[in-house]
Design a protein around this motif. Structure first.
Motif, PDB file in Angstrom:
ATOM      1  N   UNK A   8       0.814  -1.225   0.000  1.00 48.02           N
ATOM      2  CA  UNK A   8       0.000   0.000   0.000  1.00 48.02           C
ATOM      3  C   UNK A   8       0.846   1.274   0.000  1.00 48.02           C
ATOM      4  N   UNK A   9       1.893   1.291   0.815  1.00 48.98           N
ATOM      5  CA  UNK A   9       2.748   2.492   0.862  1.00 48.98           C
ATOM      6  C   UNK A   9       3.435   2.723  -0.482  1.00 48.98           C
ATOM      7  N   UNK A  10       3.856   1.635  -1.105  1.00 51.32           N
ATOM      8  CA  UNK A  10       4.581   1.752  -2.366  1.00 51.32           C
ATOM      9  C   UNK A  10       3.643   2.168  -3.514  1.00 51.32           C
ATOM     10  N   UNK A  11       2.455   1.619  -3.541  1.00 51.82           N
ATOM     11  CA  UNK A  11       1.491   2.013  -4.571  1.00 51.82           C
ATOM     12  C   UNK A  11       1.183   3.506  -4.423  1.00 51.82           C
ATOM     13  N   UNK A  12       1.030   3.927  -3.176  1.00 52.51           N
ATOM     14  CA  UNK A  12       0.725   5.339  -2.925  1.00 52.51           C
ATOM     15  C   UNK A  12       1.867   6.223  -3.412  1.00 52.51           C
ATOM     16  N   UNK A  13       3.085   5.759  -3.177  1.00 47.34           N
ATOM     17  CA  UNK A  13       4.252   6.525  -3.614  1.00 47.34           C
ATOM     18  C   UNK A  13       4.301   6.602  -5.152  1.00 47.34           C
ATOM     19  N   UNK A  14       4.017   5.478  -5.783  1.00 42.48           N
ATOM     20  CA  UNK A  14       4.092   5.427  -7.248  1.00 42.48           C
ATOM     21  C   UNK A  14       3.061   6.342  -7.914  1.00 42.48           C
ATOM     22  N   UNK A  15       1.893   6.441  -7.325  1.00 37.33           N
ATOM     23  CA  UNK A  15       0.807   7.168  -7.992  1.00 37.33           C
ATOM     24  C   UNK A  15       0.660   8.611  -7.515  1.00 37.33           C
ATOM     25  N   UNK A  16       1.355   8.922  -6.452  1.00 42.94           N
ATOM     26  CA  UNK A  16       1.238  10.269  -5.898  1.00 42.94           C
ATOM     27  C   UNK A  16       1.737  11.314  -6.894  1.00 42.94           C
ATOM     28  N   UNK A  17       0.963  12.353  -7.057  1.00 50.05           N
ATOM     29  CA  UNK A  17       1.368  13.423  -7.961  1.00 50.05           C
ATOM     30  C   UNK A  17       2.656  14.071  -7.463  1.00 50.05           C
ATOM     31  N   UNK A  18       3.491  14.479  -8.381  1.00 49.90           N
ATOM     32  CA  UNK A  18       4.680  15.254  -7.991  1.00 49.90           C
ATOM     33  C   UNK A  18       4.864  16.386  -8.997  1.00 49.90           C
ATOM     34  N   UNK A  19       5.413  17.483  -8.501  1.00 49.84           N
ATOM     35  CA  UNK A  19       5.633  18.650  -9.359  1.00 49.84           C
ATOM     36  C   UNK A  19       6.367  18.215 -10.618  1.00 49.84           C
ATOM     37  N   UNK A  20       5.893  18.674 -11.737  1.00 53.36           N
ATOM     38  CA  UNK A  20       6.544  18.345 -12.993  1.00 53.36           C
ATOM     39  C   UNK A  20       5.859  17.222 -13.747  1.00 53.36           C
ATOM     40  N   UNK A  21       4.976  16.489 -13.054  1.00 51.29           N
ATOM     41  CA  UNK A  21       4.288  15.391 -13.741  1.00 51.29           C
ATOM     42  C   UNK A  21       3.338  15.956 -14.802  1.00 51.29           C
ATOM     43  N   UNK A  22       3.458  15.395 -16.017  1.00 51.59           N
ATOM     44  CA  UNK A  22       2.636  15.847 -17.140  1.00 51.59           C
ATOM     45  C   UNK A  22       1.377  14.996 -17.196  1.00 51.59           C
ATOM     46  N   UNK A  23       0.255  15.563 -16.739  1.00 48.84           N
ATOM     47  CA  UNK A  23      -0.994  14.792 -16.639  1.00 48.84           C
ATOM     48  C   UNK A  23      -1.386  14.190 -17.987  1.00 48.84           C
ATOM     49  N   UNK A  24      -1.305  14.972 -19.046  1.00 51.78           N
ATOM     50  CA  UNK A  24      -1.696  14.485 -20.373  1.00 51.78           C
ATOM     51  C   UNK A  24      -0.795  13.374 -20.886  1.00 51.78           C
ATOM     52  N   UNK A  25       0.389  13.240 -20.288  1.00 52.10           N
ATOM     53  CA  UNK A  25       1.335  12.233 -20.760  1.00 52.10           C
ATOM     54  C   UNK A  25       1.280  10.921 -19.991  1.00 52.10           C
ATOM     55  N   UNK A  26       0.412  10.826 -18.992  1.00 55.02           N
ATOM     56  CA  UNK A  26       0.322   9.601 -18.194  1.00 55.02           C
ATOM     57  C   UNK A  26      -0.191   8.443 -19.053  1.00 55.02           C
TER      58      UNK A  26
END
Lengths: 298, 298
Positions: free
Chosen positions: B20-38
């Motif tokens: 659970x902690x790792x999934x949360x880390x993987x999917x958590x938004x971070x500055x610079x993430x390009x939403x349209x590019x997911x």
């Protein structure tokens, strides 16, 4: 002995079970019924064991879910004014919470509104007893569930002497008029009185006391109420006698066998929803034209 | 080709899945993430197929249910002020309703409060935009779920030009302050942005148009919004950039595969609840003494 596959639950089709209408007929309260004399281990309308009962319940959940979605979908059109209100009453540990979890829990949360009524808060107690009830009525298209209800303002009020007898006695009429007004406004009121034996209650309370993860479900007042078993029986009988109406019927559900109570209540809900004649609503758009627009937007 | 038993789903223990902690880390938004590019078809943290994903989700439901019951039980003591609020956002047909049904639906209805926010009613529109939001906040011990939320007062307000730009732009700060105040008051805010591809949305809308029992889920405005795909992408990006905070993080969940989104969101919820350290509350009574009273009452 019948041989069963190890994994696949027995199909409910193989088990003699009464139709939703028939189960409702069997459990519906009728004048003269002696509440204290109900066989709490009986399984009216179901000739099968626990495993078969659970399997039948799982299959019924699909039917109930489909009906709920139709109810919900119709309300979306804005021209539909029907809802269902399930009122759950019964002694401590009679399984009201389990019905919420396993019967109501099988439905999509979108169309369900659950309200549990405890000892009135200071704010609630400073209002008319129906004030907090009105606030929790389901909107149209929803199934509302009351885990305890306005009947506590008769039952608990009487047993714990919260108000003078004249006051709680006057509430039978108030409640009848209230429920009639709900029916008149499209809310189908389904009232379920769960009933367990004194022995079964002892087992359930013991379980709550012996398991640390169940302590939170126990209150010392549960045993005080239990010591007044017969007086409660009388109070339940009076509620049934005085508030069972065609527009808001009571169903007396034997609940020593949890699986039976859940199966039976699901069938009763199915029966009430089926009577609403819930067709899928038609859209206010032309599907072919919208499909063309969709293709053009690729 | 691997041979699978016909009935028993593969146990999730056999499938490499992130904690659970790792999934949360993987999917958590971070500055610079390009939403349209997911990559909307990706399954970060899960190396298995649909069948394995569903089986893993079923097992996780048990964990989530246990945590929810602990949250609920603690609030019953009256000295506990924690709740969780799940905010669901995403394009039309991105699966918000399915998450409510299949993730939230696995929980006992007692401790869940679901609110769906549509186009504001006349009464809602005549109030501050947070008025209707405050009214639906979960009480302590509950898990609240917003199917759409106050973010529509930025997103829909912007896209449909419901208010001048100055107004919706000012709401980023208002929303951040609002959510900070929730966190300060013990409400853990978990925000999920579901993301699907344009092709997947076309398939889902087509399904709704081709099936009469799904017409009620369709509105012609869904296609109009779809035609503004890129403008919406930009609006989502701005929301993520401006309202992702440590006290109210966004998770960007690929949702072309419904089973993945449901599994992932369940894990994220488990992660947030696990951090609350939810022990079972101790009763304010002596279990041994109560057991003795119980025996005496037989």
């Amino acid at each position: 002995m019948e041989i069963r596959p190890a994994v696949v639950p027995p199909l409910a089709d193989n088990v003699p079970q009464a139709s939703p209408a028939e189960v409702s007929r069997l459990l519906r309260f009728r004048k003269g019924l002696d509440f204290g004399g109900v066989d709490t281990r009986a399984t009216p309308g179901f000739e099968g064991d626990k495993l078969a009962g659970r399997a039948a319940h799982v299959l019924d959940n699909e039917v109930l879910s489909d009906l709920q979605e139709r109810l919900f979908a119709n309300a979306r059109t804005g021209k539909f004014v029907k809802a269902l209100l399930l009122v759950l009453q019964g002694r401590d540990s009679s399984g009201k919470g389990g019905v919420v979890k396993h019967v109501v829990g099988a439905l999509s949360p979108h169309g369900v509104h659950v309200a549990a009524f405890g000892v009135p808060t200071e704010e609630e107690a400073s209002h008319h007893f129906l004030w907090r009830i009105y606030r929790e009525l389901p909107r149209y298209g929803h199934i509302g569930v009351f885990d305890r209800s306005h009947y506590e303002d008769i039952l608990a009020a009487r047993m714990h002497r919260l108000v003078p007898p004249k006051v709680w006695k006057g509430r039978y009429d108030t409640v009848n008029e209230f429920e009639e007004s709900l029916a008149d406004s499209g809310i189908d009121v389904v009232k379920v009185m769960l009933t367990i034996s004194k022995e079964e209650q002892a087992e359930r309370l013991r379980d709550r006391l012996e398991r640390a993860d169940k302590h939170w479900k126990f209150a010392p007042s549960d045993i005080a109420d239990r010591e007044n078993w017969d007086a409660y029986t009388e109070a339940f009988q009076d509620v049934l006698d005085r508030t069972h109406k065609d527009h808001a019927p009571w169903y007396v559900v034997p609940a020593d066998r949890k699986w039976y109570a859940r199966w039976a209540i699901t069938r009763i809900l199915v029966h009430h929803l089926e009577r609403m004649d819930l067709a899928w609503p038609t859209g206010s758009f032309d599907p072919e034209a919208e499909l063309a627009r969709l293709e053009a937007s690729r």
